[in-house]
Write a protein that holds these residues in place. Structure first.
Motif, short mmCIF file in Angstrom:
data_model
loop_
_atom_site.label_atom_id
_atom_site.label_comp_id
_atom_site.label_asym_id
_atom_site.label_seq_id
_atom_site.Cartn_x
_atom_site.Cartn_y
_atom_site.Cartn_z
N ASP A 1 -39.02 6.12 88.12
CA ASP A 1 -38.75 7.27 87.25
C ASP A 1 -39.73 7.21 86.09
OD1 ASP A 1 -36.70 8.40 88.64
OD2 ASP A 1 -35.11 7.49 87.47
N TRP B 1 -42.93 12.36 82.84
CA TRP B 1 -42.96 13.41 83.85
C TRP B 1 -41.61 14.13 83.91
CZ3 TRP B 1 -45.75 16.64 86.36
CH2 TRP B 1 -45.24 17.28 87.48
N GLU B 2 -40.54 13.38 83.89
CA GLU B 2 -39.21 13.99 83.97
C GLU B 2 -38.93 14.89 82.77
OE1 GLU B 2 -37.13 14.03 86.56
OE2 GLU B 2 -38.69 12.91 87.59
N LYS C 1 -41.54 18.14 82.97
CA LYS C 1 -41.55 18.92 84.21
C LYS C 1 -40.58 20.09 84.10
CE LYS C 1 -39.39 17.39 87.75
NZ LYS C 1 -38.91 16.57 88.85
N ASP C 2 -41.04 21.24 84.54
CA ASP C 2 -40.16 22.41 84.63
C ASP C 2 -39.43 22.30 85.97
OD1 ASP C 2 -38.96 24.87 85.06
OD2 ASP C 2 -40.63 26.01 84.23
N ASN C 3 -38.16 21.97 85.94
CA ASN C 3 -37.42 21.76 87.18
C ASN C 3 -37.25 23.03 88.00
OD1 ASN C 3 -36.97 18.97 86.98
ND2 ASN C 3 -35.36 19.32 85.49
N TYR C 4 -37.35 24.18 87.34
CA TYR C 4 -37.20 25.45 88.07
C TYR C 4 -38.33 25.67 89.06
CZ TYR C 4 -36.49 30.42 88.93
OH TYR C 4 -36.29 31.63 89.53
N GLY D 1 -40.84 23.15 89.49
CA GLY D 1 -41.21 21.85 90.04
C GLY D 1 -42.59 21.34 89.65
#
Length: 128
Positions: free
Chosen positions: A57, A61-62, A65-68, A70
């Motif tokens: 992890d 980056w986490e 990062k835009d999770n929508y 990716g």
């Protein structure tokens, strides 16, 4: 401060609060950010990982990062440049104009705000 962005400015805000609370009369404050030193976590490796690659992890980056969609925030600009055929020269020119505009408009206002904030804090601390 232990944050990815804004920690440099937060150090200045925290010092201003210290003056306002009467904890100090004069403080020198500075701040930098080092996002390349954000932590990494190796999951499932407490007893080693003899037969598999550990899951890594990357906190930077986490967080960025835009999770929508990716992808990281920086990739949005890259994707738009490709989609709308914007060259690196056009981007560089636009960035330079934007930075100059920000410098000419925002910086004097920011300095004015910081100076007035310091003066107000000193006035309040002198009254008490």
């Amino acid at each position: 401060m232990n944050r990815f962005c804004g920690s440099g400015l937060q150090s200045i805000v925290s010092r201003a609060q210290s003056i306002a609370l009467g904890e100090a009369n004069v403080i020198v404050a500075d701040g930098t950010e080092n996002m390349s030193l954000s932590p990494h976590i190796l999951r499932g490796t407490c007893f080693g990982s003899p037969s598999k690659v550990p899951i890594v992890d990357d906190m930077l980056w986490e967080t960025l990062k835009d999770n929508y969609v990716g992808c990281g925030m920086g990739m949005t600009a890259e994707n738009l440049a490709v989609k709308y055929s914007i060259s690196t020269i056009e981007l560089s020119d636009s960035r330079t104009k934007s930075e100059l505009s920000l410098k000419n408009i925002f910086f004097p206002a920011f300095l004015s705000y910081i100076c007035s904030l310091v003066l107000r804090i000193k006035l309040v601390s002198n009254l008490t």
